[in-house]
Scaffold this motif. Structure first.
Motif, PDB file in Angstrom:
ATOM      1  N   UNK A 126      54.418  60.082  40.398  1.00  0.00           N
ATOM      2  CA  UNK A 126      53.877  58.949  39.643  1.00  0.00           C
ATOM      3  C   UNK A 126      52.654  59.402  38.856  1.00  0.00           C
ATOM      4  N   UNK A 127      52.692  59.181  37.553  1.00  0.00           N
ATOM      5  CA  UNK A 127      51.545  59.366  36.668  1.00  0.00           C
ATOM      6  C   UNK A 127      51.526  58.107  35.808  1.00  0.00           C
ATOM      7  N   UNK A 128      50.726  57.135  36.206  1.00  0.00           N
ATOM      8  CA  UNK A 128      50.723  55.803  35.602  1.00  0.00           C
ATOM      9  C   UNK A 128      50.746  55.858  34.071  1.00  0.00           C
ATOM     10  N   UNK A 129      51.649  55.070  33.512  1.00  0.00           N
ATOM     11  CA  UNK A 129      51.842  54.934  32.070  1.00  0.00           C
ATOM     12  C   UNK A 129      52.366  56.204  31.394  1.00  0.00           C
ATOM     13  N   UNK A 130      52.717  57.227  32.193  1.00  0.00           N
ATOM     14  CA  UNK A 130      53.180  58.488  31.609  1.00  0.00           C
ATOM     15  C   UNK A 130      54.492  58.996  32.200  1.00  0.00           C
ATOM     16  N   UNK A 131      54.610  59.015  33.539  1.00  0.00           N
ATOM     17  CA  UNK A 131      55.779  59.645  34.159  1.00  0.00           C
ATOM     18  C   UNK A 131      56.060  59.027  35.524  1.00  0.00           C
ATOM     19  N   UNK A 132      57.344  58.737  35.746  1.00  0.00           N
ATOM     20  CA  UNK A 132      57.830  58.247  37.032  1.00  0.00           C
ATOM     21  C   UNK A 132      59.101  59.012  37.366  1.00  0.00           C
ATOM     22  N   UNK A 133      59.174  59.529  38.594  1.00  0.00           N
ATOM     23  CA  UNK A 133      60.367  60.251  39.044  1.00  0.00           C
ATOM     24  C   UNK A 133      60.759  59.694  40.402  1.00  0.00           C
ATOM     25  N   UNK A 134      62.070  59.430  40.567  1.00  0.00           N
ATOM     26  CA  UNK A 134      62.556  59.012  41.886  1.00  0.00           C
ATOM     27  C   UNK A 134      63.955  59.552  42.130  1.00  0.00           C
ATOM     28  N   UNK A 135      64.330  59.562  43.401  1.00  0.00           N
ATOM     29  CA  UNK A 135      65.667  60.019  43.761  1.00  0.00           C
ATOM     30  C   UNK A 135      66.676  58.967  43.336  1.00  0.00           C
ATOM     31  N   UNK A 136      67.858  59.427  43.053  1.00  0.00           N
ATOM     32  CA  UNK A 136      68.981  58.547  42.724  1.00  0.00           C
ATOM     33  C   UNK A 136      69.924  58.621  43.917  1.00  0.00           C
ATOM     34  N   UNK A 137      69.671  57.744  44.877  1.00  0.00           N
ATOM     35  CA  UNK A 137      70.426  57.807  46.119  1.00  0.00           C
ATOM     36  C   UNK A 137      70.135  59.113  46.827  1.00  0.00           C
ATOM     37  N   UNK A 138      71.186  59.694  47.401  1.00  0.00           N
ATOM     38  CA  UNK A 138      71.050  60.951  48.140  1.00  0.00           C
ATOM     39  C   UNK A 138      71.311  62.177  47.284  1.00  0.00           C
ATOM     40  N   UNK A 139      71.828  61.963  46.068  1.00  0.00           N
ATOM     41  CA  UNK A 139      72.319  63.121  45.322  1.00  0.00           C
ATOM     42  C   UNK A 139      71.577  63.452  44.040  1.00  0.00           C
ATOM     43  N   UNK A 140      71.009  62.474  43.379  1.00  0.00           N
ATOM     44  CA  UNK A 140      70.450  62.734  42.062  1.00  0.00           C
ATOM     45  C   UNK A 140      68.967  62.471  41.980  1.00  0.00           C
ATOM     46  N   UNK A 141      68.473  62.583  40.755  1.00  0.00           N
ATOM     47  CA  UNK A 141      67.048  62.365  40.479  1.00  0.00           C
ATOM     48  C   UNK A 141      66.924  61.854  39.048  1.00  0.00           C
ATOM     49  N   UNK A 142      66.040  60.890  38.852  1.00  0.00           N
ATOM     50  CA  UNK A 142      65.814  60.320  37.530  1.00  0.00           C
ATOM     51  C   UNK A 142      64.329  60.394  37.208  1.00  0.00           C
ATOM     52  N   UNK A 143      64.010  60.871  36.010  1.00  0.00           N
ATOM     53  CA  UNK A 143      62.619  60.871  35.561  1.00  0.00           C
ATOM     54  C   UNK A 143      62.514  60.029  34.293  1.00  0.00           C
ATOM     55  N   UNK A 144      61.398  59.332  34.191  1.00  0.00           N
ATOM     56  CA  UNK A 144      61.065  58.511  33.034  1.00  0.00           C
ATOM     57  C   UNK A 144      59.769  59.081  32.467  1.00  0.00           C
ATOM     58  N   UNK A 145      59.805  59.523  31.237  1.00  0.00           N
ATOM     59  CA  UNK A 145      58.612  60.053  30.580  1.00  0.00           C
ATOM     60  C   UNK A 145      58.298  59.174  29.384  1.00  0.00           C
ATOM     61  N   UNK A 146      57.036  58.725  29.298  1.00  0.00           N
ATOM     62  CA  UNK A 146      56.585  57.848  28.224  1.00  0.00           C
ATOM     63  C   UNK A 146      55.627  58.612  27.316  1.00  0.00           C
ATOM     64  N   UNK A 147      55.935  58.610  26.016  1.00  0.00           N
ATOM     65  CA  UNK A 147      55.107  59.309  25.032  1.00  0.00           C
ATOM     66  C   UNK A 147      54.714  58.321  23.935  1.00  0.00           C
ATOM     67  N   UNK A 148      53.407  58.008  23.800  1.00  0.00           N
ATOM     68  CA  UNK A 148      52.984  57.089  22.735  1.00  0.00           C
ATOM     69  C   UNK A 148      53.276  57.675  21.363  1.00  0.00           C
ATOM     70  N   UNK A 149      53.751  56.810  20.453  1.00  0.00           N
ATOM     71  CA  UNK A 149      54.000  57.187  19.058  1.00  0.00           C
ATOM     72  C   UNK A 149      53.526  56.031  18.192  1.00  0.00           C
TER      73      UNK A 149
END
Length: 177
Positions: A92-115
């Protein structure tokens, strides 16, 4: 607002078993962040489930795709009215990046870049099991992001299931067998 529509909204296979999809959304980053971590906002476009935005904490995602749009469209055979998945926050990096597991097998990351007034949201979904799931995941993220973008703009989104089925066919043509 025209610049928000200029990018290719389809996901791409960045490496085997990894899908990357980007969307330019009306900002600021704190607004988009709230739609990732606040269950009441996240359930409007993706899935419900209380999440503590702290690395190491477990949470459950609860999908009720029939509730995302009115009308929802015709749910395909084999899909339940409600689906649940246990996950764990990894980063967790507030307002910038969130990463969590996708169940037991995967992983999802969300990256936010201001434009400027917009935010580029980049979703990277790793360890997708096979092509069939890649098509479902690609269509799913794409449709969920279409709903988020529409709701952020105050527009009415396309019925969820109709859009998902259309996008799944598109991804079938775009992703090599």
């Amino acid at each position: 607002m025209t610049e928000l529509l200029e990018m290719d909204t389809y996901g791409r296979v960045a490496e085997p078993a990894t899908l990357v999809i980007e969307r330019r959304l009306p900002g600021p980053p704190s607004r988009i962040w709230s739609y990732l971590v606040d269950a009441d906002k996240r359930r409007l476009w993706l899935a419900d489930g209380a999440m503590e935005a702290k690395a190491g904490t477990p949470f459950e995602l609860v999908w009720r795709n029939d509730e995302l749009t009115d009308p929802p469209g015709a749910r395909p055979e084999g899909f339940k009215e409600e689906m649940r998945m246990e996950s764990r926050v990894l980063e967790v990096h507030k307002d910038k990046r969130l990463v969590f597991t996708w169940g037991d097998t995967g992983e999802v990351s969300f990256d936010l870049h201001p434009e400027g007034d917009a935010v580029l949201l980049k979703i990277t979904h790793r360890r997708i099991s096979d092509r069939a799931n890649l098509l479902m995941v690609g269509a799913g993220w794409h449709m969920h992001l279409d709903i988020l973008a529409a709701k952020l703009r105050g527009d009415r989104p396309e019925p969820f299931w109709d859009g998902w089925l259309r996008l799944k066919a598109d991804y079938d043509k775009r992703i090599p067998a």
